[in-house]
Design an enzyme around this catalytic site. Sequence first.
Site, short mmCIF file in Angstrom:
data_model
loop_
_atom_site.label_atom_id
_atom_site.label_comp_id
_atom_site.label_asym_id
_atom_site.label_seq_id
_atom_site.Cartn_x
_atom_site.Cartn_y
_atom_site.Cartn_z
CE LYS A 27 -3.53 2.48 2.57
NZ LYS A 27 -4.54 2.45 3.63
CE LYS A 30 -5.94 2.00 -0.65
NZ LYS A 30 -6.30 2.16 0.72
C1 PBG Z 1 -7.50 3.42 5.49
C2 PBG Z 1 -7.71 3.36 4.03
C3 PBG Z 1 -7.50 4.36 3.05
C4 PBG Z 1 -7.98 3.82 1.86
C5 PBG Z 1 -8.41 2.53 2.12
N1 PBG Z 1 -8.22 2.26 3.47
C6 PBG Z 1 -7.02 5.73 3.17
C7 PBG Z 1 -5.63 6.02 3.51
O1 PBG Z 1 -4.77 5.15 3.69
O2 PBG Z 1 -5.36 7.21 3.65
C8 PBG Z 1 -8.02 4.53 0.55
C9 PBG Z 1 -9.07 4.04 -0.40
C10 PBG Z 1 -9.35 4.93 -1.56
O3 PBG Z 1 -8.71 5.97 -1.80
O4 PBG Z 1 -10.27 4.57 -2.28
N2 PBG Z 1 -6.21 3.40 5.92
#
Ligand code: PBG
Length: 327
Positions: free
Chosen positions: A195, A248
């Site tokens: 991520k 992601k």
């Molecule tokens: C929570 C999370 C996030 C997303 C999914 N889970 C936000 C982040 O990490 O700031 C982003 C999902 C999206 O942008 O569609 N940590």
Amino acid sequence: MAQGSIRPRRLREKTLVRKLVRETTLAVDDLMYPLFVVHGRGVREPIGSMPGQSRLSVDELVKECKDVAGMGIPAVLLFGLPAHKDPRGSEAYAEDGVVQQAVRAVKDTVPDLLIVTDVCLCEYTSHGHCGIVEDGTVRNDPTVELLARTAVSHAEAGADIIAPSDMMDGRVGAIREALDEATFTETPIMAYSAKYASAFYGPFREAADSAPQFGDRRGYQMDPANAQEAMREIALDLDEGADIVMVKPALPYLDVIARARMEFGVPIAAYSVSGEYTMIRAAGQLGWLDEERAMLEALTGIRRAGADIVITYFARDAARLLERGIR
Ligand code: PBG
């Protein structure tokens, strides 16, 4: 005459031939639909930064989930917005937290839909970071304890799959251990393994009200420049017991998906995040591109890169088009 006797266009001219030789399929079976749940009743609050998406109270969520299941979409991914935020994100692991209530209600009424729950603290903390903050930094190990508690509370509510998105070190192992101890040995973990610290989460942070109040997430999410490190993160999560691994965002990281596909024989999910959705939606609304075609092309590209599961806010729209045989 064209060079030699090889003419690739022979396989392109007719629709049915193209169908026959198509290498990648995009099917409704591959899709997972993210949804935002809030407290209250009868709430269906459009999200300004994500046209077409809304925050739903539990009763509305149940209706939405019935629809989604009826369309053949196998799974939803739930995010919660708490009634109150505090420094330790207490509602994330509260028995009557908004996600826990939502999971119970949906499981009671929509049997043929998988409920995947996002496990993170950022929507629940007053400072908006994904963990416990001490001396201006996010502390890893105390955070992991709270994440494990959160995961167990989701499983107790009936969640089918647990999806930790916080990027703390060792959280998959800790969650696995906590789930097993609570007798949820059969509950799979879908780990947000690679991520990245991405600008493409911008619209989500408005949707989930989860923007960090100071600093950013680069101290725990990955540097967009790194691919080698993504393989290391995936390997670590698998070692700790992840069943499905995730990359992601998706579109700017197709190489990472492809490489993960080559290196690991496990199911791979790709999260096409909020910014990817809004780019296509906004350009479509402005008439700058054909939204439906761009959507299907983007989702097919993510599958072609090697993702088994595509997490997308377009899930409903895509399912509708696929049903009509459009691709
Ligand atoms: C929570 C999370 C996030 C997303 C999914 N889970 C936000 C982040 O990490 O700031 C982003 C999902 C999206 O942008 O569609 N940590």
